[in-house]
Scaffold this motif. Structure first.
Motif, PDB file in Angstrom:
ATOM      1  N   GLY B 173      27.506  21.354 -14.613  1.00  0.00           N
ATOM      2  CA  GLY B 173      26.644  20.671 -15.711  1.00  0.00           C
ATOM      3  C   GLY B 173      25.995  22.165 -16.289  1.00  0.00           C
ATOM      4  O   GLY B 173      25.036  21.965 -17.052  1.00  0.00           O
ATOM      5  N   HIS B 174      26.368  23.145 -16.029  1.00  0.00           N
ATOM      6  CA  HIS B 174      25.573  24.506 -16.696  1.00  0.00           C
ATOM      7  C   HIS B 174      26.558  25.025 -17.846  1.00  0.00           C
ATOM      8  O   HIS B 174      27.555  24.856 -17.872  1.00  0.00           O
ATOM      9  N   SER B 175      25.624  25.215 -18.712  1.00  0.00           N
ATOM     10  CA  SER B 175      26.319  25.726 -20.052  1.00  0.00           C
ATOM     11  C   SER B 175      25.661  27.243 -20.723  1.00  0.00           C
ATOM     12  O   SER B 175      26.200  27.791 -21.497  1.00  0.00           O
ATOM     13  N   LYS B 176      24.526  27.230 -20.186  1.00  0.00           N
ATOM     14  CA  LYS B 176      23.834  28.709 -20.377  1.00  0.00           C
ATOM     15  C   LYS B 176      24.163  29.679 -19.038  1.00  0.00           C
ATOM     16  O   LYS B 176      23.394  29.477 -18.020  1.00  0.00           O
ATOM     17  N   ILE B 177      24.956  30.625 -19.241  1.00  0.00           N
ATOM     18  CA  ILE B 177      25.485  31.391 -17.964  1.00  0.00           C
ATOM     19  C   ILE B 177      25.276  32.843 -18.352  1.00  0.00           C
ATOM     20  O   ILE B 177      25.895  33.199 -19.201  1.00  0.00           O
ATOM     21  N   GLY B 178      24.498  33.600 -17.593  1.00  0.00           N
ATOM     22  CA  GLY B 178      24.309  34.952 -17.512  1.00  0.00           C
ATOM     23  C   GLY B 178      25.262  35.516 -16.582  1.00  0.00           C
ATOM     24  O   GLY B 178      25.711  34.887 -15.928  1.00  0.00           O
ATOM     25  N   PHE B 200      32.793  30.703 -24.259  1.00  0.00           N
ATOM     26  CA  PHE B 200      31.986  30.315 -25.162  1.00  0.00           C
ATOM     27  C   PHE B 200      31.721  30.917 -26.597  1.00  0.00           C
ATOM     28  O   PHE B 200      30.814  30.958 -27.333  1.00  0.00           O
ATOM     29  N   GLY B 201      32.762  31.723 -26.785  1.00  0.00           N
ATOM     30  CA  GLY B 201      33.019  32.119 -28.199  1.00  0.00           C
ATOM     31  C   GLY B 201      32.374  33.538 -28.385  1.00  0.00           C
ATOM     32  O   GLY B 201      32.672  34.580 -28.950  1.00  0.00           O
ATOM     33  N   HIS B 202      31.079  33.555 -27.968  1.00  0.00           N
ATOM     34  CA  HIS B 202      30.397  34.901 -27.872  1.00  0.00           C
ATOM     35  C   HIS B 202      29.306  35.373 -26.822  1.00  0.00           C
ATOM     36  O   HIS B 202      29.265  34.240 -26.017  1.00  0.00           O
ATOM     37  N   VAL B 203      29.061  36.360 -26.582  1.00  0.00           N
ATOM     38  CA  VAL B 203      28.318  36.758 -25.595  1.00  0.00           C
ATOM     39  C   VAL B 203      27.025  36.900 -25.975  1.00  0.00           C
ATOM     40  O   VAL B 203      26.741  37.815 -27.048  1.00  0.00           O
ATOM     41  N   GLN B 204      25.985  36.461 -25.269  1.00  0.00           N
ATOM     42  CA  GLN B 204      24.347  36.721 -25.599  1.00  0.00           C
ATOM     43  C   GLN B 204      24.469  38.052 -24.761  1.00  0.00           C
ATOM     44  O   GLN B 204      24.064  38.060 -23.584  1.00  0.00           O
ATOM     45  N   ASP B 205      24.136  39.102 -25.337  1.00  0.00           N
ATOM     46  CA  ASP B 205      23.788  40.546 -24.886  1.00  0.00           C
ATOM     47  C   ASP B 205      22.756  40.502 -23.874  1.00  0.00           C
ATOM     48  O   ASP B 205      23.258  41.142 -22.864  1.00  0.00           O
ATOM     49  N   LYS B 206      21.613  39.991 -24.108  1.00  0.00           N
ATOM     50  CA  LYS B 206      20.641  40.021 -23.123  1.00  0.00           C
ATOM     51  C   LYS B 206      20.922  39.241 -21.762  1.00  0.00           C
ATOM     52  O   LYS B 206      20.165  39.226 -21.097  1.00  0.00           O
ATOM     53  N   TRP B 207      22.003  38.396 -21.986  1.00  0.00           N
ATOM     54  CA  TRP B 207      22.462  37.710 -20.698  1.00  0.00           C
ATOM     55  C   TRP B 207      23.101  38.536 -19.900  1.00  0.00           C
ATOM     56  O   TRP B 207      23.978  37.968 -18.767  1.00  0.00           O
ATOM     57  N   ILE B 208      23.800  39.826 -20.207  1.00  0.00           N
ATOM     58  CA  ILE B 208      24.571  40.421 -19.590  1.00  0.00           C
ATOM     59  C   ILE B 208      23.595  41.651 -18.883  1.00  0.00           C
ATOM     60  O   ILE B 208      22.988  42.228 -19.507  1.00  0.00           O
ATOM     61  N   PRO B 231      15.662  32.662 -19.820  1.00  0.00           N
ATOM     62  CA  PRO B 231      16.535  33.166 -18.770  1.00  0.00           C
ATOM     63  C   PRO B 231      17.700  32.082 -18.514  1.00  0.00           C
ATOM     64  O   PRO B 231      17.376  30.919 -18.104  1.00  0.00           O
ATOM     65  N   PRO B 232      18.832  32.538 -18.426  1.00  0.00           N
ATOM     66  CA  PRO B 232      20.016  31.389 -18.451  1.00  0.00           C
ATOM     67  C   PRO B 232      19.740  30.881 -16.907  1.00  0.00           C
ATOM     68  O   PRO B 232      19.603  31.604 -15.812  1.00  0.00           O
ATOM     69  N   PRO B 233      19.903  29.746 -16.767  1.00  0.00           N
ATOM     70  CA  PRO B 233      19.863  28.964 -15.638  1.00  0.00           C
ATOM     71  C   PRO B 233      21.028  29.124 -14.656  1.00  0.00           C
ATOM     72  O   PRO B 233      21.007  28.489 -13.624  1.00  0.00           O
ATOM     73  N   ALA B 234      21.788  29.837 -14.943  1.00  0.00           N
ATOM     74  CA  ALA B 234      23.287  30.171 -14.137  1.00  0.00           C
ATOM     75  C   ALA B 234      23.625  31.652 -14.133  1.00  0.00           C
ATOM     76  O   ALA B 234      23.588  32.253 -15.386  1.00  0.00           O
TER      77      ALA B 234
END
Lengths: 316, 316
Positions: B173-178, B200-208, B231-234
């Motif tokens: 059930g996770h879709s927001k993954i850092g 995901f098509g693109h990367v959220q830089d702040k999640w890396i 904050p990404p919950p995964a």
DNA sequence: GCTTGCTCTGAAATGCGTTTCACACTTTAC
DNA sequence: GTAAAGTGTGAAACGCATTTCAGAGCAAGC
């Protein structure tokens, strides 16, 4: 490719002059120096280091004997050795022995064979007398308390450190203290036993847990500890990794730390802080650096004791 | 001491015969064999291995390049290499590089100098083209995905492993993954980024999160993570050690795992089980063993992918 | 003007084991 | 009985760089 003779021929000089140029010795005229450098370039010359080793009788290499390369205790010592070696331009030959005497001997033989200039023994299984026989062939450094005149050593005073940990427990109201070791007959274990006996007069054998080196060992020991009729409410643990396994398994079994069992580890590995493990910090990287320096030292044998330090956290 | 010539003189044979005896070659009469053995014994003869190396043009030694000797990831690979080396009677020369290119080159040069017969690069900073230049001098084994014809390789498919971890998160059930990496420009990080982008098509830089290799890094990253607006919950974490630091710091900051943040690590190090960390097991010891075999192989270059395996525990 | 003391070089010795080649002799093979 | 195959051995070449020693040439010192 080609060798030094080819260079000499092409440059119109002797091999002695080539050697001088290649090793930056003085007393070579600029003209010949240039001619040699050009010839070397032209031939894509590369030294054969084995010929250098043979000729010089030295290899600028130190052998390192360690039972397990992937244990953090030895890994940290090795890290210290490696960083010191790099600074001195030395190479390192490592032998992972698994405490197998045949392999330890195999490693020591590198000294006889002139494969290494010196050897650092981080821990050993074979008798000290046997090691001593090799000291005539090069520097040997022991990472254990020692005072002989043949071999240098660098070590933590296990006896004192253990005493300090015991005192700390006693201060906190503990009088029943168990402990773990890796090898009952190891040098360090003997020092610990002595410290223990001097405080308590005798040792409860069932409060000593053997074969404790890794996280898994800690988990196992926790089970053994919990199975006792009267498990000691204070435990001095071989190292922080074992402590991790021990503490987490104790918690899983329903015991609280430090209420039901207080724990002191050794090393102050990075794992200790986030888990709040009280521990005796051993400067292992520093120990490795010193061991290396002693290994390449031309001076006489010396023995260096390094400091430990109790780090209070939440496991006592 | 003495050398082979002394033995020959005393035993009344030629050096060729001495060599034959010492190396257990056939075609030596019992009488001469005995005479040689006696003379060797009498002289306390020890081979000078450097002369052997020079003469044979081989050293039965493999060089191992690793950035940090005391990190469990590299330690475990080294453990595999060392156990395989022991079985084959090879010695190991290790160079700890700290990802310093000059030191990597220094290590590679051992190949040119004939100091080692082959080199295993567990991880590198210098460009692959530069490494390739050395492949003419001996076997080079890379511990990274590669397909060139110059150098062998053994690796885990980082891309697939990362995809599997992402799928696992999505299933739950996770879709927001850092995620964390050690070096953004590293080969493994690029594969991970690609896997991420394809999902995901693109990367959220702040999640890396960059520079994540150790427990301390994990602790630091947790702080950075918690400081984000969303904050990404995964979180997919570089390795289990970083995961330990991350998870414990998150808990300290008041977040629950896996409720507030789910975590998947890599390696399945012994630390993962007691802390209930879900992780992708990488058979690193096996990787080391294979790397060594490729390093001493006479055959052609080959590329070996090794299997990973998701281990479910309690952090997701 | 003569003696020290450098600077520059090369021949030769040193470190040491492995391996090829040629050769002699002894067995099998037919 | 002779050729072919195997056994046993040493001289010599090979791998290669370092270092000592002796000596030539030249400049500084008194």
């Amino acid at each position: 490719m080609g060798n030094i003779h080819d260079i000499a021929r092409i440059a119109g000089v002797s091999t002695a002059t080539v050697s001088r140029v290649l090793n930056n010795h003085p007393y070579v005229s600029d003209g010949k120096r240039l001619a040699v450098l050009n010839a070397a370039e032209q031939l894509h010359y590369e030294k054969n280091i084995n010929a250098v080793h043979l000729s010089r009788g030295k290899t600028e290499t130190i052998g390192v004997i360690l039972p397990f390369v992937n244990h953090p205790y030895f890994g940290t010592i090795l890290n210290g050795i490696a960083s010191a070696a790099e600074k001195s331009g030395f190479k390192l030959m490592i032998v992972q022995t698994n405490y197998d005497i045949a392999q330890e001997i195999d490693a020591l033989n590198m000294l006889k064979l002139k494969q290494v200039d010196g050897i650092i023994i981080t821990s050993r299984e074979c008798p000290i007398e046997l090691v001593e026989d090799y000291s005539a062939y090069g520097n040997i450094v022991l990472c254990e308390a020692s005072s002989g005149e043949q071999m240098s050593s660098v070590f933590v005073n296990q006896y004192e450190a253990f005493k300090e940990a015991i005192s700390f427990f006693i201060e906190r109201g503990h009088s029943k203290i168990g402990y773990t070791v890796f090898r009952l007959d190891g040098k360090s274990s003997q020092a610990r036993k002595k410290a223990y006996e001097e405080t308590f007069g005798h040792v409860q054998d069932k409060w000593i847990f053997d074969q404790a080196l890794t996280i898994e060992d800690g988990t196992r020991v926790a089970g053994e500890w919990a199975a006792l009729d009267d498990p000691p409410p204070a435990m001095l643990i071989t190292n922080d990794f074992v402590a991790v396994g021990f503490i987490l398994e104790c918690k899983r079994l329903g015991f609280n730390v430090p209420e039901d069992v207080a724990v002191v580890g050794f090393d102050n590995h990075a794992i200790a802080a986030p888990l709040g493990i009280t521990t005796i910090e051993l400067p292992l990287k520093q120990l490795g650096i010193i061991a290396f320096q002693l290994a390449i030292s031309e001076d006489t044998v010396s023995h260096r004791e390094i400091a430990y330090k109790l780090i209070e956290r939440d496991s006592v």
